[in-house]
Design a protein around this motif. Structure first.
Motif, PDB file in Angstrom:
ATOM      1  N   UNK B 135       0.849  -1.211   0.000  1.00  0.00           N
ATOM      2  CA  UNK B 135       0.000   0.000   0.000  1.00  0.00           C
ATOM      3  C   UNK B 135       0.884   1.261   0.000  1.00  0.00           C
ATOM      4  N   UNK B 136       1.991   1.221   0.747  1.00  0.00           N
ATOM      5  CA  UNK B 136       2.918   2.366   0.709  1.00  0.00           C
ATOM      6  C   UNK B 136       3.390   2.630  -0.725  1.00  0.00           C
ATOM      7  N   UNK B 137       3.717   1.535  -1.400  1.00  0.00           N
ATOM      8  CA  UNK B 137       4.176   1.666  -2.791  1.00  0.00           C
ATOM      9  C   UNK B 137       3.058   2.238  -3.672  1.00  0.00           C
ATOM     10  N   UNK B 138       1.826   1.776  -3.453  1.00  0.00           N
ATOM     11  CA  UNK B 138       0.705   2.276  -4.263  1.00  0.00           C
ATOM     12  C   UNK B 138       0.489   3.770  -4.011  1.00  0.00           C
ATOM     13  N   UNK B 139       0.616   4.184  -2.746  1.00  0.00           N
ATOM     14  CA  UNK B 139       0.499   5.617  -2.431  1.00  0.00           C
ATOM     15  C   UNK B 139       1.549   6.417  -3.203  1.00  0.00           C
ATOM     16  N   UNK B 140       2.772   5.891  -3.214  1.00  0.00           N
ATOM     17  CA  UNK B 140       3.870   6.594  -3.900  1.00  0.00           C
ATOM     18  C   UNK B 140       3.654   6.605  -5.412  1.00  0.00           C
ATOM     19  N   UNK B 182      -6.636  -0.791  -0.885  1.00  0.00           N
ATOM     20  CA  UNK B 182      -6.372  -0.100  -2.153  1.00  0.00           C
ATOM     21  C   UNK B 182      -7.654   0.552  -2.673  1.00  0.00           C
ATOM     22  N   UNK B 183      -8.770  -0.154  -2.580  1.00  0.00           N
ATOM     23  CA  UNK B 183     -10.030   0.428  -3.050  1.00  0.00           C
ATOM     24  C   UNK B 183     -10.449   1.607  -2.174  1.00  0.00           C
ATOM     25  N   UNK B 184     -10.232   1.468  -0.845  1.00  0.00           N
ATOM     26  CA  UNK B 184     -10.582   2.560   0.070  1.00  0.00           C
ATOM     27  C   UNK B 184      -9.838   3.844  -0.270  1.00  0.00           C
ATOM     28  N   UNK B 185      -8.611   3.674  -0.788  1.00  0.00           N
ATOM     29  CA  UNK B 185      -7.785   4.856  -1.074  1.00  0.00           C
ATOM     30  C   UNK B 185      -8.301   5.665  -2.267  1.00  0.00           C
ATOM     31  N   UNK B 192      -4.998  -2.701  -7.877  1.00  0.00           N
ATOM     32  CA  UNK B 192      -4.464  -3.987  -7.415  1.00  0.00           C
ATOM     33  C   UNK B 192      -4.480  -5.034  -8.530  1.00  0.00           C
ATOM     34  N   UNK B 193      -3.671  -6.046  -8.367  1.00  0.00           N
ATOM     35  CA  UNK B 193      -3.593  -7.141  -9.344  1.00  0.00           C
ATOM     36  C   UNK B 193      -3.189  -8.409  -8.594  1.00  0.00           C
ATOM     37  N   UNK B 194      -3.817  -9.512  -8.927  1.00  0.00           N
ATOM     38  CA  UNK B 194      -3.511 -10.790  -8.282  1.00  0.00           C
ATOM     39  C   UNK B 194      -2.118 -11.237  -8.728  1.00  0.00           C
ATOM     40  N   UNK B 195      -1.261 -11.590  -7.732  1.00  0.00           N
ATOM     41  CA  UNK B 195       0.154 -11.783  -8.034  1.00  0.00           C
ATOM     42  C   UNK B 195       0.764 -13.006  -7.344  1.00  0.00           C
ATOM     43  N   UNK B 196       0.365 -14.215  -7.749  1.00  0.00           N
ATOM     44  CA  UNK B 196       1.109 -15.377  -7.254  1.00  0.00           C
ATOM     45  C   UNK B 196       2.530 -15.268  -7.795  1.00  0.00           C
ATOM     46  N   UNK B 197       3.541 -15.395  -6.926  1.00  0.00           N
ATOM     47  CA  UNK B 197       4.915 -15.138  -7.388  1.00  0.00           C
ATOM     48  C   UNK B 197       5.237 -15.984  -8.609  1.00  0.00           C
ATOM     49  N   UNK B 198       5.164 -17.283  -8.446  1.00  0.00           N
ATOM     50  CA  UNK B 198       5.175 -18.233  -9.546  1.00  0.00           C
ATOM     51  C   UNK B 198       4.791 -19.578  -8.959  1.00  0.00           C
ATOM     52  N   UNK B 199       4.535 -20.568  -9.806  1.00  0.00           N
ATOM     53  CA  UNK B 199       4.022 -21.854  -9.322  1.00  0.00           C
ATOM     54  C   UNK B 199       4.868 -22.412  -8.170  1.00  0.00           C
ATOM     55  N   UNK B 213     -10.602 -14.991  -4.941  1.00  0.00           N
ATOM     56  CA  UNK B 213     -10.457 -13.542  -4.699  1.00  0.00           C
ATOM     57  C   UNK B 213     -10.491 -12.795  -6.038  1.00  0.00           C
ATOM     58  N   UNK B 214      -9.784 -13.351  -6.995  1.00  0.00           N
ATOM     59  CA  UNK B 214      -9.740 -12.724  -8.317  1.00  0.00           C
ATOM     60  C   UNK B 214     -11.149 -12.555  -8.892  1.00  0.00           C
ATOM     61  N   UNK B 215     -11.921 -13.635  -8.798  1.00  0.00           N
ATOM     62  CA  UNK B 215     -13.280 -13.586  -9.334  1.00  0.00           C
ATOM     63  C   UNK B 215     -14.137 -12.563  -8.580  1.00  0.00           C
ATOM     64  N   UNK B 216     -14.018 -12.618  -7.265  1.00  0.00           N
ATOM     65  CA  UNK B 216     -14.843 -11.741  -6.433  1.00  0.00           C
ATOM     66  C   UNK B 216     -14.597 -10.263  -6.768  1.00  0.00           C
ATOM     67  N   UNK B 217     -13.337  -9.892  -6.914  1.00  0.00           N
ATOM     68  CA  UNK B 217     -13.003  -8.472  -7.136  1.00  0.00           C
ATOM     69  C   UNK B 217     -12.778  -8.156  -8.615  1.00  0.00           C
ATOM     70  N   UNK B 218     -12.908  -9.152  -9.454  1.00  0.00           N
ATOM     71  CA  UNK B 218     -12.706  -8.979 -10.905  1.00  0.00           C
ATOM     72  C   UNK B 218     -11.366  -8.316 -11.224  1.00  0.00           C
ATOM     73  N   UNK B 219     -10.292  -8.966 -10.820  1.00  0.00           N
ATOM     74  CA  UNK B 219      -8.961  -8.379 -10.970  1.00  0.00           C
ATOM     75  C   UNK B 219      -8.143  -9.091 -12.047  1.00  0.00           C
TER      76      UNK B 219
END
Lengths: 425, 425
Positions: B135-140, B182-185, B192-199, B213-219
């Motif tokens: 979130x700090x990064x998103x603010x910046x 992120x949405x509150x801001x 935001x984006x769903x980010x599994x690092x890798x398998x 989560x992805x489906x719920x927030x449509x990300x």
């Protein structure tokens, strides 16, 4: 006498692969030469002035073993073809313009000015076949403070009429004219060098004459070797008697031994050619960006290191798109990794300190004791302000160096530049 | 309403490989969107202000499809190992530090500030697994004016204890926390984006939860795919049931189709994987510098273009050593030439205008109508002063563009930068 200390974080590679760093230390310059690195100033030198770089990095100047001054004007342009087409479409038409002294002055002034600002302290330079423009370039290079060899190019076949020299005799005569003029000028830092463009551009008769001129004036030699498959095939056709490409130069006495000789590229050298380079003490100018840009391939540098060949780095502008030697270091590391991945996984990629060595002491040896801060080496030094790229935490001096090179701070972080002990930036 | 003209030499690639240039023309911005390129200002717009760039180049902003913000701190360091070792030795230890909000603020401030100055106008960003620091990064990022997706990373296995998340539940809960915050801001430009690092870093249970989560927030989704041979082997071991690496993501609904998904690298994708990417509309983020630096190889981009895949470029800091998208363009051309030379001579190397397209409209399509000056496209533009690298003669606008990119004038030649019609430099 020009005696002083530079204070800062000192880095050099006295041996290939061995990076030495000295934190907050003093590098002594006495009369243009390095005379030691000290943690504290010894009593007997206490009268020498100290130039405190305030924690900057102090590294040997970069040695560019292969660059084409007239091609600087079109660097970063026309990168869509292979070597021979690229020469026809881009290099030759541009080089033709240097018959005009006004154009030469304008274009070479930009080249010299940019090279002065760069990390390069020494360079081995191709001009064009025009002797007058070549002297103009030498005048300009002399003013920069850099040390350079500048070659009037010889080419009496396989080139457009407007650029090709009339014949071997006129080419030779013009070469003697340029050498004589260069000596008359009494340059301190700028030297002539025998420069047959490459085997395809020079008749046997011209090569014989160049060999005589070389002997008479005791000059070094530069040319191109086994850069591109199309070029290698052309050489086979033009010189069917040569055992290999390099043998063609050697048959005229223009391939090392008594003459310091640097050959650019050596991407496709055969084992026999490599062996001959070793025997004759030929320098390899490795030009990785150029080898990518004109689709030549990747030179087997690890093999050359293992065999103990003399190797330096070249930017090869304008096959290479930039005069940045820091970029040449990064490119050499990158292509060595692709060599490992794509060609031969038994061949370890280069390390940062190996590439740094090539860019400094490796190429520097072509100029004598150059490219290191060992005692007796000529005092060529760069002061780098790597704070131009802020970092969130403390890192070691060797990490700062690697980072400065990868991040290309030679564009905006060179604070001072010394050559033979003289400050030129 | 924010309506104006930019006057200058306008370049863009509405189709891959097709560079269009407009000399001394007027680019119309109406309410944040492009609304035409004109040789003269039409009467009905005569009241709009004109920003005359005095002959500068005007090009679409660059879209970086793959960059790791926390790794920015160590870009250009530790380049001596392959991917999996590099993660263990360099990436994971650095990312662990972002549990400390003070360190995160300091390091991310440098990242955001540098990205603002760069040629990048849009970016798809990996943060770390820490929701607060993300979130700090998103603010910046929001303050920079750039448009970005910023992902809190998910990783509940195969990582050092200090960095690994406790379990799938806590990882999922933390992800929801970051999305909600992120949405509150109410950011205008930061998503935001769903980010599994890798398998290898994510258990099946975590992947299932992320899919929900992805489906719920449509990300949208970002991750890594078939980057390095060691990684591909590890995935085979960890997910023996998957038909191929990408199938592992797809089995959780995290591989395109209803979700915009970008996969970084795709160096070693099999034909089946390529086919699935095509079917599912997955974006490929091609990261050539990184693929060299960590010895991954060269992605077969020509094949992807021919198959009609969606492709953009990524800098992949810190596998890549620089945030420069101009460098990413040059690197993509260079490696495509080595692909031709070393791997398959039936595969034509990329052209400048193809790579320029990937860096603009190719990657831009991940953001919607972005990366081109066609009508209705969002107004993201750079004004480039290429006179920072003097040239001895007149060259065409398209040559000036190629030269500006090869010579890296994104470091010192960006005069103005507009995003969605708003001037941010």
């Amino acid at each position: 006498m020009n005696n002083f200390f530079l204070k800062g974080n000192i880095c050099h590679t006295p041996e290939i692969g061995k990076l030495e760093t000295f934190e907050n230390s003093y590098l002594l310059c006495e009369n243009g030469k390095c005379n030691g690195i000290f943690a504290d100033i010894p009593e007997k030198y206490s009268s020498y002035p100290v130039q405190d770089t305030n924690g900057s990095l102090i590294i040997p100047g970069m040695v560019d073993l292969h660059i084409h001054a007239p091609q600087y004007a079109f660097r970063g342009l026309g990168m869509d073809c292979e070597l021979l087409d690229w020469l026809d479409r881009h290099a030759f038409p541009e080089e033709t313009k240097y018959s005009d002294p006004d154009y030469a002055q304008k274009a070479y002034s930009i080249f010299a000015s940019d090279l002065k600002k760069s990390a390069t302290t020494r360079a081995v330079i191709f001009a064009t076949r025009h002797s007058q423009a070549t002297i103009q370039l030498m005048d300009l290079m002399e003013k920069t403070g850099l040390v350079s060899f500048v070659g009037k190019v010889n080419m009496d076949r396989e080139a457009p009429e407007a650029l090709k020299e009339e014949n071997a005799d006129s080419s030779a005569a013009d070469t003697v004219r340029y050498i004589t003029k260069a000596f008359e000028r009494n340059y301190k830092n700028t030297y002539p060098i025998i420069t047959p463009r490459f085997i395809p551009s020079c008749t046997d008769s011209l090569m014989e004459k160049l060999s005589e001129i070389r002997r008479k004036y005791n000059l070094p030699v530069q040319s191109h070797l086994s850069e591109n498959l199309g070029e290698v095939e052309l050489v086979k056709k033009l010189k069917p008697d040569a055992l290999f490409y390099g043998d063609a130069y050697d048959s005229f006495g223009l391939f090392g031994k008594e003459s310091n000789t640097v050959m650019a590229h050596c991407v496709h050298s055969t084992d026999a050619e490599i062996e001959r380079m070793k025997e004759n003490g030929v320098w390899v100018a490795h030009c990785p960006d150029s080898n990518m840009n004109v689709s030549s391939g990747v030179a087997p540098i690890r093999k050359y290191i293992d065999k103990g060949l003399r190797i330096g780095l070249g930017t090869d502008v304008a096959g290479g798109h930039t005069q940045s030697m820091f970029r040449a270091i990064v490119a050499s590391l990158q292509v060595s990794k692709l060599y490992w991945r794509l060609i031969d996984q038994s061949v370890k990629h280069l390390s940062f300190s190996e590439s740094f060595y090539m860019a400094t002491k490796g190429g520097g040896s072509f100029f004598g004791k150059v490219g290191s801060f060992e005692k007796g080496y000529e005092f060529d030094a760069l002061v780098l302000d790597d704070s131009v790229r802020p970092h969130p935490q403390e890192i070691s001096v060797s990490q700062r160096l690697e980072r400065a090179v990868y991040l290309g701070i030679d564009l905006d972080g060179i604070k001072e530049k010394y050559i033979r002990g003289i400050k030129c930036i």
